[in-house]
Enzyme design. Structure first.
Site, short mmCIF file in Angstrom:
data_model
loop_
_atom_site.label_atom_id
_atom_site.label_comp_id
_atom_site.label_asym_id
_atom_site.label_seq_id
_atom_site.Cartn_x
_atom_site.Cartn_y
_atom_site.Cartn_z
N SER A 133 1.80 60.67 -41.76
CA SER A 133 2.82 61.34 -42.72
C SER A 133 2.84 62.13 -43.72
CB SER A 133 3.46 59.63 -43.50
OG SER A 133 4.74 59.84 -44.23
N TYR A 146 5.13 52.21 -49.03
CA TYR A 146 4.34 53.20 -48.04
C TYR A 146 3.15 54.10 -48.30
CZ TYR A 146 5.39 55.53 -43.76
OH TYR A 146 5.27 56.06 -42.53
#
Length: 275
Positions: A133, A146
């Protein structure tokens, strides 16, 4: 390299598009989901699908054994894609929430990769692609859990790439950034389970931000691309004879990768905070 691939998180978004796209390119795709109902839906459209839940070691072992049986002990590639988020300020995030998200976003990736490596070693070729990501490159407020998993996964993937040199197994990171998916909606149960926001010293901040979590989007976010943009980079990662270590997808990811390299930390923090 055997033109077969195991993909996780195929119920929607990036995983589903990757499964469809690679099947159309002639790959034998093993498209896995956490829920049997989603596997039924994928099988109805002609995909080979079965359950794989990163949080369950037995599920991972059974999925790998099924691939081994279905494909005569071979597997060309793995796309580790499934993941979830647990939004909230780090000071409000209990240990159990971190344990739960690391089980899926990091430990599950590692467990699955090490179980398929023997098949690739035996063939002298393979490709392991981990979906990271933009939040594996730079941090962002309210997304600490996350971010922590993605930063850790980036380091683990880099080490694995070094260790696999000379084996014929390539190890690659995909860096998506904002992609149309259900990750925001899927994070709501985790937020509600773990974040006691009403008793947080940041309660007013939460109250002003909750609409971003619960309200359906009227339009794509800035820089957002469809899952097909990830599939296009995945194809390069899989089919290039000499894949790069990282493939960026969205403009946001290119921008942040460059900014992290060139900007002093105070200026980078300012840029991230401004969004």
């Amino acid at each position: 390299m055997d033109k077969s691939i195991l993909i996780t998180g195929c119920s929607s978004g990036i995983g589903l598009d990757a499964a469809r796209g690679l099947k159309a390119r002639g790959w034998r795709v093993f498209a896995t989901c956490r829920q049997e109902a989603d596997c039924d839906r994928l099988r109805a459209e002609g995909l080979e699908s079965f359950v794989l839940d990163y949080a369950d070691e037995t599920s991972i072992a059974q999925a790998v054994e099924r691939v081994r049986e279905l494909n005569n002990g071979r597997l060309g590639a793995l796309f580790n894609n499934g993941a979830f988020a647990c939004p909230g300020a780090l000071e409000d995030l209990p240990r159990g929430a971190l344990r739960e998200i690391f089980e899926v976003n990091l430990f599950g990736y590692h467990d699955l990769a090490r179980r398929v490596i023997p098949m690739m070693r035996a063939a002298g070729a393979g490709r392991i692609v981990n979906c990271s990501s933009v939040l594996g490159l730079v941090p962002m407020k309210w997304r600490g859990a996350y971010v922590a998993t993605k930063f850790a996964m980036e380091g683990m993937t880099d080490v694995l790439r070094l260790e696999m040199r000379g084996t014929g197994i390539g190890v690659v990171l995909i860096e998506p950034g904002p992609i149309t998916s259900r990750i925001r909606e899927n994070s709501i149960p985790h937020f509600e389970k773990w974040i006691d926001w009403e008793n947080s010293p940041r309660a007013e901040e939460y109250r002003s931000l909750l609409h971003r979590l619960y309200k359906a989007k009227d339009a794509p976010d800035r820089f957002e691309l469809p899952p097909a943009a990830v599939t296009a980079q995945l194809v390069k990662a899989l089919e290039s004879p000499r894949p790069r270590a990282r493939y960026y997808v969205t403009r946001a990811t290119y921008l942040m990768a460059f900014a992290r390299w060139i900007l002093p930390r105070p200026l980078l923090d300012w840029l991230i905070t401004k969004g």
